[in-house]
Design a protein around this motif. Structure first.
Motif, PDB file in Angstrom:
ATOM      1  N   SER A  51       0.818  -1.200   0.000  1.00  0.00           N
ATOM      2  CA  SER A  51       0.000   0.000   0.000  1.00  0.00           C
ATOM      3  C   SER A  51       0.856   1.256   0.000  1.00  0.00           C
ATOM      4  O   SER A  51       0.561   2.228  -0.721  1.00  0.00           O
ATOM      5  CB  SER A  51      -0.931  -0.012   1.216  1.00  0.00           C
ATOM      6  OG  SER A  51      -1.724   1.150   1.256  1.00  0.00           O
ATOM      7  N   ALA A  52       1.922   1.255   0.803  1.00  0.00           N
ATOM      8  CA  ALA A  52       2.817   2.416   0.836  1.00  0.00           C
ATOM      9  C   ALA A  52       3.473   2.634  -0.529  1.00  0.00           C
ATOM     10  O   ALA A  52       3.590   3.776  -1.007  1.00  0.00           O
ATOM     11  CB  ALA A  52       3.876   2.216   1.913  1.00  0.00           C
ATOM     12  N   LYS A  53       3.882   1.538  -1.162  1.00  0.00           N
ATOM     13  CA  LYS A  53       4.481   1.641  -2.497  1.00  0.00           C
ATOM     14  C   LYS A  53       3.461   2.171  -3.500  1.00  0.00           C
ATOM     15  O   LYS A  53       3.778   3.024  -4.352  1.00  0.00           O
ATOM     16  CB  LYS A  53       4.995   0.272  -2.941  1.00  0.00           C
ATOM     17  CG  LYS A  53       5.688   0.286  -4.301  1.00  0.00           C
ATOM     18  CD  LYS A  53       6.200  -1.097  -4.676  1.00  0.00           C
ATOM     19  CE  LYS A  53       6.870  -1.074  -6.043  1.00  0.00           C
ATOM     20  NZ  LYS A  53       7.345  -2.425  -6.444  1.00  0.00           N
ATOM     21  N   PHE A  54       2.222   1.685  -3.413  1.00  0.00           N
ATOM     22  CA  PHE A  54       1.149   2.145  -4.295  1.00  0.00           C
ATOM     23  C   PHE A  54       0.931   3.652  -4.145  1.00  0.00           C
ATOM     24  O   PHE A  54       0.815   4.384  -5.144  1.00  0.00           O
ATOM     25  CB  PHE A  54      -0.129   1.382  -3.976  1.00  0.00           C
ATOM     26  CG  PHE A  54      -1.353   1.890  -4.690  1.00  0.00           C
ATOM     27  CD1 PHE A  54      -1.615   1.514  -5.997  1.00  0.00           C
ATOM     28  CD2 PHE A  54      -2.243   2.745  -4.043  1.00  0.00           C
ATOM     29  CE1 PHE A  54      -2.740   1.992  -6.656  1.00  0.00           C
ATOM     30  CE2 PHE A  54      -3.370   3.217  -4.701  1.00  0.00           C
ATOM     31  CZ  PHE A  54      -3.621   2.845  -6.010  1.00  0.00           C
ATOM     32  N   GLU A  55       0.877   4.133  -2.910  1.00  0.00           N
ATOM     33  CA  GLU A  55       0.654   5.560  -2.674  1.00  0.00           C
ATOM     34  C   GLU A  55       1.801   6.397  -3.223  1.00  0.00           C
ATOM     35  O   GLU A  55       1.584   7.495  -3.766  1.00  0.00           O
ATOM     36  CB  GLU A  55       0.465   5.824  -1.179  1.00  0.00           C
ATOM     37  CG  GLU A  55      -0.808   5.230  -0.592  1.00  0.00           C
ATOM     38  CD  GLU A  55      -2.070   5.775  -1.218  1.00  0.00           C
ATOM     39  OE1 GLU A  55      -2.033   6.896  -1.781  1.00  0.00           O
ATOM     40  OE2 GLU A  55      -3.102   5.087  -1.166  1.00  0.00           O
ATOM     41  N   GLU A  56       3.032   5.894  -3.089  1.00  0.00           N
ATOM     42  CA  GLU A  56       4.178   6.600  -3.660  1.00  0.00           C
ATOM     43  C   GLU A  56       4.064   6.678  -5.176  1.00  0.00           C
ATOM     44  O   GLU A  56       4.353   7.724  -5.791  1.00  0.00           O
ATOM     45  CB  GLU A  56       5.482   5.890  -3.262  1.00  0.00           C
ATOM     46  CG  GLU A  56       5.823   6.014  -1.786  1.00  0.00           C
ATOM     47  CD  GLU A  56       6.983   5.115  -1.383  1.00  0.00           C
ATOM     48  OE1 GLU A  56       7.524   4.414  -2.272  1.00  0.00           O
ATOM     49  OE2 GLU A  56       7.345   5.108  -0.187  1.00  0.00           O
ATOM     50  N   GLU A  57       3.627   5.591  -5.784  1.00  0.00           N
ATOM     51  CA  GLU A  57       3.465   5.566  -7.240  1.00  0.00           C
ATOM     52  C   GLU A  57       2.375   6.535  -7.693  1.00  0.00           C
ATOM     53  O   GLU A  57       2.519   7.216  -8.719  1.00  0.00           O
ATOM     54  CB  GLU A  57       3.130   4.144  -7.699  1.00  0.00           C
ATOM     55  CG  GLU A  57       4.281   3.160  -7.548  1.00  0.00           C
ATOM     56  CD  GLU A  57       3.853   1.721  -7.801  1.00  0.00           C
ATOM     57  OE1 GLU A  57       2.620   1.478  -7.886  1.00  0.00           O
ATOM     58  OE2 GLU A  57       4.733   0.850  -7.894  1.00  0.00           O
ATOM     59  N   GLN A  58       1.291   6.623  -6.920  1.00  0.00           N
ATOM     60  CA  GLN A  58       0.211   7.536  -7.303  1.00  0.00           C
ATOM     61  C   GLN A  58       0.616   8.985  -7.112  1.00  0.00           C
ATOM     62  O   GLN A  58       0.216   9.867  -7.891  1.00  0.00           O
ATOM     63  CB  GLN A  58      -1.058   7.215  -6.513  1.00  0.00           C
ATOM     64  CG  GLN A  58      -1.565   5.784  -6.670  1.00  0.00           C
ATOM     65  CD  GLN A  58      -1.410   5.233  -8.069  1.00  0.00           C
ATOM     66  OE1 GLN A  58      -1.954   5.787  -9.026  1.00  0.00           O
ATOM     67  NE2 GLN A  58      -0.670   4.143  -8.203  1.00  0.00           N
ATOM     68  N   ALA A  59       1.419   9.251  -6.091  1.00  0.00           N
ATOM     69  CA  ALA A  59       1.924  10.614  -5.888  1.00  0.00           C
ATOM     70  C   ALA A  59       2.818  11.019  -7.057  1.00  0.00           C
ATOM     71  O   ALA A  59       2.758  12.165  -7.539  1.00  0.00           O
ATOM     72  CB  ALA A  59       2.692  10.699  -4.566  1.00  0.00           C
ATOM     73  N   ALA A  60       3.648  10.092  -7.512  1.00  0.00           N
ATOM     74  CA  ALA A  60       4.509  10.371  -8.665  1.00  0.00           C
ATOM     75  C   ALA A  60       3.670  10.601  -9.921  1.00  0.00           C
ATOM     76  O   ALA A  60       3.980  11.472 -10.747  1.00  0.00           O
ATOM     77  CB  ALA A  60       5.485   9.213  -8.879  1.00  0.00           C
ATOM     78  N   ALA A  61       2.581   9.830 -10.059  1.00  0.00           N
ATOM     79  CA  ALA A  61       1.702  10.006 -11.218  1.00  0.00           C
ATOM     80  C   ALA A  61       1.068  11.391 -11.212  1.00  0.00           C
ATOM     81  O   ALA A  61       0.933  12.039 -12.265  1.00  0.00           O
ATOM     82  CB  ALA A  61       0.622   8.922 -11.222  1.00  0.00           C
ATOM     83  N   GLY A  77       1.238  14.737 -13.919  1.00  0.00           N
ATOM     84  CA  GLY A  77       0.005  15.194 -14.517  1.00  0.00           C
ATOM     85  C   GLY A  77      -0.921  14.076 -14.939  1.00  0.00           C
ATOM     86  O   GLY A  77      -1.905  14.304 -15.650  1.00  0.00           O
ATOM     87  N   GLU A  78      -0.640  12.861 -14.460  1.00  0.00           N
ATOM     88  CA  GLU A  78      -1.470  11.713 -14.800  1.00  0.00           C
ATOM     89  C   GLU A  78      -2.575  11.530 -13.762  1.00  0.00           C
ATOM     90  O   GLU A  78      -2.471  12.005 -12.630  1.00  0.00           O
ATOM     91  CB  GLU A  78      -0.600  10.446 -14.865  1.00  0.00           C
ATOM     92  CG  GLU A  78       0.524  10.510 -15.885  1.00  0.00           C
ATOM     93  CD  GLU A  78       1.476   9.328 -15.761  1.00  0.00           C
ATOM     94  OE1 GLU A  78       1.185   8.426 -14.945  1.00  0.00           O
ATOM     95  OE2 GLU A  78       2.500   9.318 -16.463  1.00  0.00           O
ATOM     96  N   THR A  79      -3.628  10.854 -14.163  1.00  0.00           N
ATOM     97  CA  THR A  79      -4.727  10.563 -13.235  1.00  0.00           C
ATOM     98  C   THR A  79      -4.344   9.367 -12.368  1.00  0.00           C
ATOM     99  O   THR A  79      -4.080   8.282 -12.901  1.00  0.00           O
ATOM    100  CB  THR A  79      -6.019  10.231 -13.994  1.00  0.00           C
ATOM    101  OG1 THR A  79      -6.362  11.343 -14.822  1.00  0.00           O
ATOM    102  CG2 THR A  79      -7.157   9.939 -13.010  1.00  0.00           C
ATOM    103  N   PRO A  80      -4.288   9.546 -11.043  1.00  0.00           N
ATOM    104  CA  PRO A  80      -3.884   8.425 -10.182  1.00  0.00           C
ATOM    105  C   PRO A  80      -4.971   7.363 -10.083  1.00  0.00           C
ATOM    106  O   PRO A  80      -6.154   7.641 -10.293  1.00  0.00           O
ATOM    107  CB  PRO A  80      -3.649   9.092  -8.825  1.00  0.00           C
ATOM    108  CG  PRO A  80      -4.563  10.277  -8.847  1.00  0.00           C
ATOM    109  CD  PRO A  80      -4.587  10.762 -10.280  1.00  0.00           C
ATOM    110  N   LYS A  81      -4.563   6.153  -9.742  1.00  0.00           N
ATOM    111  CA  LYS A  81      -5.512   5.078  -9.489  1.00  0.00           C
ATOM    112  C   LYS A  81      -6.069   5.246  -8.073  1.00  0.00           C
ATOM    113  O   LYS A  81      -5.413   5.834  -7.205  1.00  0.00           O
ATOM    114  CB  LYS A  81      -4.832   3.727  -9.631  1.00  0.00           C
ATOM    115  CG  LYS A  81      -4.279   3.458 -11.024  1.00  0.00           C
ATOM    116  CD  LYS A  81      -3.518   2.133 -11.067  1.00  0.00           C
ATOM    117  CE  LYS A  81      -2.918   1.887 -12.438  1.00  0.00           C
ATOM    118  NZ  LYS A  81      -2.117   0.632 -12.478  1.00  0.00           N
ATOM    119  N   SER A  82      -7.253   4.722  -7.823  1.00  0.00           N
ATOM    120  CA  SER A  82      -7.879   4.889  -6.510  1.00  0.00           C
ATOM    121  C   SER A  82      -7.370   3.847  -5.521  1.00  0.00           C
ATOM    122  O   SER A  82      -7.083   2.705  -5.900  1.00  0.00           O
ATOM    123  CB  SER A  82      -9.403   4.785  -6.624  1.00  0.00           C
ATOM    124  OG  SER A  82      -9.793   3.461  -6.859  1.00  0.00           O
ATOM    125  N   SER A  83      -7.274   4.250  -4.268  1.00  0.00           N
ATOM    126  CA  SER A  83      -6.877   3.313  -3.222  1.00  0.00           C
ATOM    127  C   SER A  83      -7.934   2.233  -3.033  1.00  0.00           C
ATOM    128  O   SER A  83      -7.627   1.104  -2.641  1.00  0.00           O
ATOM    129  CB  SER A  83      -6.630   4.056  -1.903  1.00  0.00           C
ATOM    130  OG  SER A  83      -7.780   4.783  -1.517  1.00  0.00           O
TER     131      SER A  83
END
Length: 401
Positions: free
Chosen positions: A282-292, A296-302
């Motif tokens: 989950s922490a890795k996912f959140e880091e990836e979404q922050a980078a997205a 300027g990309e649309t992040p995926k939802s948690s």
């Protein structure tokens, strides 16, 4: 003493039992003993979808008929807010709304529920052994923000313990799940929070905290502390969310109590490993979404991440023995005066051991403890006597003005 109340509850809950069935030894004991469960997540569910918990409500784990069937007397309603709500600035409002939901439940069903603000009020509010008394425990200190005066505000609303952090570090403390370790224990503000909780008579809860934060709390607090819903790390090596023997003994040495949790993730090694893996992923996912977002990309939802994770990691089958093993070990390690129960009902998505699926099932725990040789006196202490003692001691040490 409480057999008449049980008969009423059985009549109201025909799916679980029948009023004409003879009571087991565990059921008779449960109706006579005082049972205190320090962690039930009903308020979170009430905000998602209102339900009249005074009636049989099969999709949840806490309702009045099953609570009376199981002999539950005092249920600490968890006022939970997430790290995301903290970041969004909505945690304070969410906490107040959850307390409103508990008060609404009491207002609609005053013959079945009442708010308990002090152990001194137990006998008065439960005079006829019909009500389930609802106390409030705040899971995550985020609603305090950076304003110490909110502690008094939430105390006045009935909050009687606060879990200082949850799954991420906050302004008060580091979390056992966090990889950041922002404060290396309690923050300077967190020290003031502990002081003010002591002054008001709010129990300090060390569940969810990092080891260093637990040590800081024990060094700082002038009153006994609790772990409202924790397992023992002896059974789940490397899982910091559970207490080490060293820290559990330190909680006991200060006069506190470790409330053994029921959820699979805390009592079963394989389930604990799944939980640890989830927080890393989950922490890795959140880091990836922050980078997205930065790109300027649309992040995926948690929510989508959680749904995918749950599909790939279904709950494991765990027997009630896993909880009984924890209680056995805790009593031997800490003594019978420092062990209690904090189920996490309605907070672990149904991932519970066989025989402990709802508040109707405390008699199964009692039967198991009796079969393992625990005395009636020890069982009564674990079921609720120890928590009531600690709560009274914290209240007695308060110097409210």
């Amino acid at each position: 003493m409480r057999i008449a109340a049980l008969a009423l509850a059985l009549a109201l809950a025909p799916l679980a039992a029948h009023a004409d069935q003879p009571l087991s030894a565990g059921q008779r004991f449960a109706q006579d003993a005082i049972i205190v469960d320090t962690h039930i997540d009903a308020p979170t569910g009430l905000l998602r979808h209102w339900a009249d918990l005074g009636l049989d409500t099969p999709k949840v784990e806490f309702d009045y008929p099953r609570a009376r069937q199981g002999g539950l007397d005092i249920a600490f309603m968890s006022i939970y807010t997430s790290p995301g709500e903290d970041a969004a600035g909505t945690a304070t409002q969410t906490a107040h709304t959850q307390i409103d939901a508990v008060e609404a439940m009491v207002g609609r069903r005053p013959e079945q529920f009442a708010v308990l603000r002090s152990p001194k009020d137990f006998e008065r509010l439960n005079a006829h052994n019909q009500r389930v008394l609802l106390a409030l425990g705040m899971e995550n200190g985020a609603p305090i923000g950076d304003d110490l005066s909110r502690l008094k505000l939430f105390f006045d609303r009935g909050v009687r313990y606060i879990t200082l952090a949850h799954s991420e570090d906050n302004r008060i403390s580091d979390s056992s799940y966090s990889r950041k370790r922002t404060w290396k224990g309690l923050s300077p503000f967190g020290e003031k929070v502990v002081d003010e909780m002591n002054r008001l008579g709010i129990m300090v809860d060390v569940s969810h905290l990092s080891d260093d934060a637990v040590r800081d709390v024990l060094a700082r607090s002038k009153a006994p502390v609790i772990a409202s819903h924790s397992g023992l790390r002896h059974f789940t090596p490397g899982f910091e969310r559970n207490l080490s023997d060293e820290l559990a003994k330190a909680v006991a040495a200060k006069g506190g109590v470790v409330q053994v949790v029921f959820g699979n993730a805390f009592v079963d090694p394989a389930s604990a490993a799944d939980t640890q893996a989830y927080f890393v992923a989950s922490a890795k996912f959140e880091e990836e979404q922050a980078a997205a977002r930065k790109r300027g990309e649309t992040p995926k939802s948690s929510e989508a991440f959680d749904k995918q994770w749950e599909a790939a990691h279904p709950p494991r089958t765990v027997k009630i023995d896993a909880v009984l093993d924890q209680i056995d070990y805790a009593v031997k390690l800490l003594g019978a005066d420092h062990v209690g129960i904090g189920s996490d009902f309605d907070g672990v998505s149904g991932a519970l051991p066989e025989g402990l699926k709802s508040v109707a099932d405390y008699p199964n725990l009692i039967d198991g403890m009796k079969a393992r040789g625990h005395s009636d006196e020890t069982i009564r202490r674990v079921l609720g006597g120890n928590l009531l003692r600690v709560w009274a001691e914290v209240e007695a040490k308060a110097v409210r003005s």
